[in-house]
Design a protein around this motif. Structure first.
Motif, PDB file in Angstrom:
ATOM      1  N   SER A 125       0.705  -1.633   0.216  1.00 47.73           N
ATOM      2  CA  SER A 125       0.090   0.341  -0.082  1.00 47.73           C
ATOM      3  C   SER A 125       0.851   1.234  -0.111  1.00 47.73           C
ATOM      4  O   SER A 125       0.641   2.196  -0.132  1.00 47.73           O
ATOM      5  N   SER A 126       2.561   1.146   0.598  1.00 49.53           N
ATOM      6  CA  SER A 126       3.052   1.999   0.258  1.00 49.53           C
ATOM      7  C   SER A 126       2.982   3.406  -0.854  1.00 49.53           C
ATOM      8  O   SER A 126       2.530   4.265  -0.574  1.00 49.53           O
ATOM      9  N   PHE A 127       2.780   2.796  -2.498  1.00 50.67           N
ATOM     10  CA  PHE A 127       3.053   3.624  -3.199  1.00 50.67           C
ATOM     11  C   PHE A 127       1.326   4.315  -3.038  1.00 50.67           C
ATOM     12  O   PHE A 127       1.487   5.519  -3.841  1.00 50.67           O
ATOM     13  N   LEU A 128       0.394   3.626  -3.324  1.00 50.27           N
ATOM     14  CA  LEU A 128      -0.706   3.355  -3.684  1.00 50.27           C
ATOM     15  C   LEU A 128      -1.208   4.692  -2.422  1.00 50.27           C
ATOM     16  O   LEU A 128      -2.176   5.631  -3.281  1.00 50.27           O
ATOM     17  N   LEU A 129      -0.896   4.437  -1.259  1.00 47.81           N
ATOM     18  CA  LEU A 129      -1.483   5.934  -0.333  1.00 47.81           C
ATOM     19  C   LEU A 129      -1.038   6.540  -0.554  1.00 47.81           C
ATOM     20  O   LEU A 129      -1.580   7.307  -0.729  1.00 47.81           O
ATOM     21  N   ALA A 130       0.099   6.756  -0.913  1.00 52.45           N
ATOM     22  CA  ALA A 130       1.403   7.960  -1.208  1.00 52.45           C
ATOM     23  C   ALA A 130       0.350   8.396  -2.256  1.00 52.45           C
ATOM     24  O   ALA A 130      -0.148   9.973  -2.630  1.00 52.45           O
ATOM     25  N   SER A 131      -0.018   8.181  -3.420  1.00 54.37           N
ATOM     26  CA  SER A 131       0.344   8.821  -4.511  1.00 54.37           C
ATOM     27  C   SER A 131      -1.550   9.314  -4.282  1.00 54.37           C
ATOM     28  O   SER A 131      -2.326   9.841  -5.063  1.00 54.37           O
ATOM     29  N   LEU A 132      -2.509   8.818  -3.416  1.00 52.45           N
ATOM     30  CA  LEU A 132      -3.667   8.783  -3.017  1.00 52.45           C
ATOM     31  C   LEU A 132      -4.164  10.113  -2.742  1.00 52.45           C
ATOM     32  O   LEU A 132      -4.742  10.516  -2.468  1.00 52.45           O
ATOM     33  N   ALA A 133      -3.242  10.446  -1.182  1.00 58.28           N
ATOM     34  CA  ALA A 133      -3.276  11.566  -0.508  1.00 58.28           C
ATOM     35  C   ALA A 133      -2.284  12.344  -1.340  1.00 58.28           C
ATOM     36  O   ALA A 133      -2.947  13.463  -1.099  1.00 58.28           O
ATOM     37  N   ARG A 134      -1.305  12.690  -2.676  1.00 60.82           N
ATOM     38  CA  ARG A 134      -1.522  13.248  -3.167  1.00 60.82           C
ATOM     39  C   ARG A 134      -2.672  13.777  -4.085  1.00 60.82           C
ATOM     40  O   ARG A 134      -2.552  15.206  -3.905  1.00 60.82           O
ATOM     41  N   LEU A 135      -2.930  12.876  -4.262  1.00 65.07           N
ATOM     42  CA  LEU A 135      -4.019  13.014  -5.629  1.00 65.07           C
ATOM     43  C   LEU A 135      -5.364  13.880  -5.214  1.00 65.07           C
ATOM     44  O   LEU A 135      -5.712  14.886  -4.933  1.00 65.07           O
ATOM     45  N   THR A 136      -6.067  13.516  -3.253  1.00 62.38           N
ATOM     46  CA  THR A 136      -6.717  13.565  -3.153  1.00 62.38           C
ATOM     47  C   THR A 136      -6.371  14.930  -2.501  1.00 62.38           C
ATOM     48  O   THR A 136      -7.872  16.097  -2.548  1.00 62.38           O
ATOM     49  N   ARG A 137      -5.072  15.679  -2.164  1.00 56.42           N
ATOM     50  CA  ARG A 137      -4.948  16.680  -1.260  1.00 56.42           C
ATOM     51  C   ARG A 137      -4.614  18.280  -2.404  1.00 56.42           C
ATOM     52  O   ARG A 137      -5.420  19.068  -2.108  1.00 56.42           O
ATOM     53  N   SER A 138      -4.496  17.587  -3.606  1.00 57.00           N
ATOM     54  CA  SER A 138      -4.096  18.757  -4.518  1.00 57.00           C
ATOM     55  C   SER A 138      -5.889  18.658  -5.023  1.00 57.00           C
ATOM     56  O   SER A 138      -6.038  20.159  -5.692  1.00 57.00           O
ATOM     57  N   SER A 139      -6.589  17.583  -4.921  1.00 52.88           N
ATOM     58  CA  SER A 139      -7.959  18.196  -5.549  1.00 52.88           C
ATOM     59  C   SER A 139      -9.085  18.790  -5.110  1.00 52.88           C
ATOM     60  O   SER A 139      -9.832  19.161  -5.481  1.00 52.88           O
ATOM     61  N   MET A 140      -8.747  18.382  -3.399  1.00 49.86           N
ATOM     62  CA  MET A 140      -9.239  18.506  -2.641  1.00 49.86           C
ATOM     63  C   MET A 140      -9.334  20.376  -3.209  1.00 49.86           C
ATOM     64  O   MET A 140      -9.838  20.995  -2.436  1.00 49.86           O
ATOM     65  N   LEU A 141      -7.863  21.059  -2.444  1.00 49.72           N
ATOM     66  CA  LEU A 141      -7.502  22.569  -2.682  1.00 49.72           C
ATOM     67  C   LEU A 141      -8.325  22.676  -4.334  1.00 49.72           C
ATOM     68  O   LEU A 141      -8.493  23.946  -4.079  1.00 49.72           O
TER      69      LEU A 141
END
Lengths: 577, 307
Positions: free
Chosen positions: B182-198
């Motif tokens: 999950s390390s890679f998936l977690l990281a990409s999801l978190a970054r995506l959520t952040r930018s999308s949310m912003l």
């Protein structure tokens, strides 16, 4: 649009359905995962019961911590196992030493099948040698000793009689006799002498067998198309399958439900996770000391080493040479080694590369390579230099008496004598992912050849691709390879590798051919070996390969386990305590 | 066209995709090597090779072999594993539950950690929390999984001895493989959520919602998050598909008997029936995962329709 909207389930109910299905899937698969087979449930039950029984005795002698652990042990297989081990330690400390109840062995791969004739991989053989017995056995000195065959005689070079052991039964009660033995040999011929039987993988070793005759209840006669002294050696790999069982259920049943005469029977096999064998109380050779042998496939070396360090496994295979020292320093772990039957070399393609037809050039290549340095730096000393292609312990002689010492000046001189003062260009290949240290060793060799002016380009095809090429009789000018010879007779290697017109030979020498043919026609051991010795001397002079070393197998072993590695790579629970 | 017709149409085209994929795999795998060479070893004679090849049906012309495969496959028969002498599909289905369960746990773990990190980072944009979150995910994205796996084994398995190192059997066996995967998936999801949310938080309707006096948490979760999740769902769908067939390294490190490990072993051994069965199963799952993602869109964003 509105009409289709109305047929659409609304958003909330959709999410409910999806969520519900997902949750159901998770719960369902989790339940199925743990209780997948009745065998697992059985294991859980037995282990738990055994544990309960042990707890009673332990409360008297065991320290309080052990008791607590036992009580809190969860009812799952893995953790209960750990507790079982704790319990064993306690018992060993308080009572007279008993054999360990379980030996766990981690190999790199899972066995492929339980049908011994349909595979040719060492890790599978290792497991199958517990379930089945072979006709003959080779001892640590490489000498043939009886197993299911008690004696053997050549009536003439093409007729071999076997006397069979009496009173041996398969695990299903079927009796072992001459009919069964003959059935086993008939399966191995090409085509099989059993109607509707598929050709087997190991049939490649029995091409000289013509027919087999039952002489009486415990004697068979094998008739050969041509003299083949190697056949006896092959019979040490022939694991004997039952006749009636197969006739009733078909050969395919052997793949998953093996029945043999060996010291263990298959208890369960969760493919990819573990395979458990239990000892047979009525084994003809006497019951094994160890109750259960468990095999686990662990492909990653670092993981195998970790499991050994925490004590979950007792023996691991293929310890990398650079980790052997560190592991050996640990108090509970021994590194145990044995020179292997696998020999590494660089093949020379004299068919396509004319330069390599000059023996001076072939010798020059041998002088150019610093074999000792490769052994020291790439194999950390875990390899053994040999003169030609004969491992040191091939009975009953060791022809490793002289070597091409590292001498780049002499190599350059020989190249100049042959008319290549400025060297030449050559291509070389090594198959990836097959042999220990092969890629690194090949790179080192290429570098050493470059140093004497032979500009070497190294290619590293994947093994499957390379093997396909060799079947089309294609190799580059130089090819690094390693050859395993489980017959313990160098005749097998030199015949396959250096006799003219063999599919895997790129070399031709009429004198050598004659010696090899003569060795095949001479079963008498002393004369046979004298001829082989002559052949090896000729091979040394002719230098058809760059000669390197035999591998050394490195095992990591729990130091409490009484077991010594064998040169044939078998790990036998029957030999351990 | 309503959603059900859309799904039917997609399933139909999925069949074409799956047949195409198996055809490509069929041809490519047969061009690169021969299982008989690998089973018999280097020293076998042409005679014994020919006999075994014939018994396995490998001596037939390629197109005949493919039609035999296709007609058997239509009846659910994917042939017998060359290496293991048991039905190929059985081998795959034996391991599929292991892979599914690892995938589900991995995705749940990734989502449960990534989305809160993403939201908080977006809300506390350019704060210490944001930087910490993004550093954490940056590390997660750049660590190679084999290295992380071995590190976990050494630390949790060997040093602390709190988790089993390899194999299957208990829920604890899933923890280290799931963290690794999950390390890679977690990281990409978190970054995506952040930018999308912003991006979403700056939209007019979010400002309107706040101006109406709605609670901030309601605005974030009910109004902004739903829109922000669309790209996240897309990536998730694709990653789930990748996890099904691509957990090769993690499965091998933890000796976890899943489909990826089976596939790589089969490929090296040129065990064609098993390779084909794996490819078939994985491509079905990939196609279905994509379909689910597309359908979920319509519910996350009612404006997306398939009319």
């Amino acid at each position: 649009m509105s009409s289709s909207e109305s047929r659409k389930p609304d958003r909330r109910s959709f999410l409910k359905i999806v969520g519900g299905t997902l949750a159901g899937l998770v719960v369902g698969s989790a339940a199925g995962y743990y209780l997948r087979s009745p065998e697992i449930r059985e294991v859980i039950r037995t282990v738990t019961q055994t544990e309960a029984a042990r707890t009673v005795t332990q409360t008297v002698t065991a320290p309080a911590t052990t008791v607590t652990q036992t009580i809190t042990a969860p009812s799952t297989v893995m953790q209960t196992t750990t507790v079982t081990q704790t319990a064993t330690v306690t018992i060993t400390q308080t009572a007279t030493p008993v054999a360990r109840p379980r030996l766990t062995v981690a190999q790199g791969v899972d066995p492929t099948t339980m049908d011994p004739d349909m595979q040719s991989e060492t890790p599978t053989f290792v497991v199958l040698f517990h379930v089945y017995d072979s006709f003959l056995e080779v001892d640590r000195e490489g000498k043939l000793v009886p197993k299911l065959a008690t004696s053997w005689t050549y009536q003439d070079p093409r007729t071999l009689d076997l006397e069979l052991r009496r009173g041996v039964k398969f695990s299903n009660g079927e009796e072992f006799n001459a009919e069964v033995a003959a059935f086993n040999i008939r399966r191995m011929t090409t085509p099989p002498l059993i109607p509707n039987a598929k050709p087997t993988v190991l049939a490649r070793d029995y091409l000289t067998v013509q027919d087999v005759e039952v002489l009486d209840s415990y004697r068979i006669r094998i008739k050969m198309k041509q003299s083949d002294p190697l056949l006896l050696r092959i019979l040490r790999n022939k694991l004997v399958i039952p006749k009636k069982y197969v006739e009733e259920n078909g050969f395919d049943i052997l793949a998953t439900k093996p029945v043999g005469t060996g010291p263990y029977t298959l208890k369960e096999w969760i493919k990819g996770d573990h395979l458990t064998l239990v000892k047979k109380a009525d084994y003809w050779g006497g019951p094994a000391a160890i109750d259960e042998v468990v095999f686990r496939p662990i492909p990653e070396t670092a993981t195998r080493v970790a499991e050994l360090r925490v004590g979950n496994v007792d023996i691991i295979t293929n310890v990398p040479p650079d980790q052997a020292g560190v592991l050996d320093a640990e108090p509970n772990i021994d590194i145990r080694t044995v020179p292997s039957v696998r020999v590494a070399f660089v093949m020379m393609n004299t068919e396509t590369n004319e330069k390599l037809r000059d023996p001076r050039i072939r010798q020059a290549l041998n002088y150019a390579v610093d074999v000792n340095s490769i052994i020291q730096h790439i194999f950390q000393g875990y390899a053994k230099r040999i003169s030609t292609l004969c491992p040191s312990f091939f009975a009953p002689y060791d022809p490793n008496t002289r070597f091409y010492e590292y001498n780049p000046a002499k190599a350059k001189q020989l190249l100049a004598d042959a008319g290549y003062k400025d060297g030449f260009e050559i291509d070389m290949e090594v198959a990836r992912g097959r042999w220990l240290g092969a890629e690194a060793a090949a790179e080192a060799i290429a570098g050493m050849l470059n140093a004497v002016g032979i500009k070497t380009t190294l290619y590293t095809p994947e093994f499957g691709v390379w093997a396909k090429g060799t079947q089309e009789h294609k190799i580059r000018s130089l090819a690094y390879a390693a050859w395993g010879n489980n017959t313990f007779n160098v005749l097998q290697s030199i015949n396959a590798l250096l006799h003219s017109n063999r599919p895997f030979s790129w070399y031709s020498n009429a004198k050598l051919d004659a010696l090899i043919d003569q060795a095949f026609d001479t079963p008498d051991l002393e004369k046979h070996n004298a001829i082989l010795r002559q052949a090896l001397d000729l091979i040394f002079e002719e230098a058809p390969y760059i000669f390197l070393y035999q591998h050394v197998d490195i095992y990591g072993v729990n130091s409490k386990v009484v077991w010594q590695p064998r040169p044939d790579e078998l790990i036998l629970g029957y030999e351990a305590r | 066209m309503n959603i059900w017709r859309y799904i039917a149409k997609r399933l139909l085209s999925a069949i074409i995709v799956i047949v195409g994929v198996t055809a490509i795999i069929f041809i490519i795998s047969r061009l690169s090597g021969d299982p008989v060479d690998l089973m018999l070893g280097l020293e076998a004679t042409p005679e014994s090779r020919a006999a075994l090849r014939h018994a396995l049906g490998l001596d037939q012309p390629l197109h005949i072999q493919y039609f035999i495969f296709l007609s058997n496959a239509l009846r659910g028969d994917f042939g017998v594993s060359i290496r293991n002498s048991v039905p190929a599909m059985e081998l795959v289905l034996e391991r599929l539950p292991n892979t599914l369960i690892l995938t589900v746990v991995t995705v749940l773990l990734a989502v449960a950690i990534a989305i809160p990190i993403g939201i908080v980072s977006a809300l506390k944009h350019n704060s210490v929390i944001d930087y910490a979150g993004m550093t954490f995910t940056f590390v997660g994205q750049s660590i190679p999984s084999f290295w992380l796996g071995i590190l976990l084994i050494l630390f949790l398995g060997v040093q602390l001895r709190v988790l089993p190192i390899s194999g299957i059997g208990t829920p604890a066996h899933l923890i280290m493989p799931a963290i690794t995967l999950s390390s890679f998936l977690l990281a990409s999801l978190a970054r995506l959520t952040r930018s999308s949310m912003l991006e979403t938080l700056n939209r007019d309707y979010v400002r309107t919602a706040r101006a109406k006096g709605l609670k901030y948490s309601t605005v974030v979760i009910r109004h902004a998050l739903r829109t922000a999740l669309i790209p996240v769902v897309t990536v998730l769908g694709l990653q789930v598909a990748a996890l099904m067939g691509g957990a090769v390294i993690t499965e091998q490190i933890f000796a976890y008997p899943g489909v990826g490990w089976l596939a790589i072993t089969a490929i090296y051994a040129r065990d064609f029936p098993v390779v084909q069965a794996v490819v078939f199963v994985v491509s079905v799952i990939v196609v279905l995962a994509n379909l689910v993602v597309d359908v979920v869109y319509t519910y996350l964003d009612p404006r997306i329709g398939y009319g």
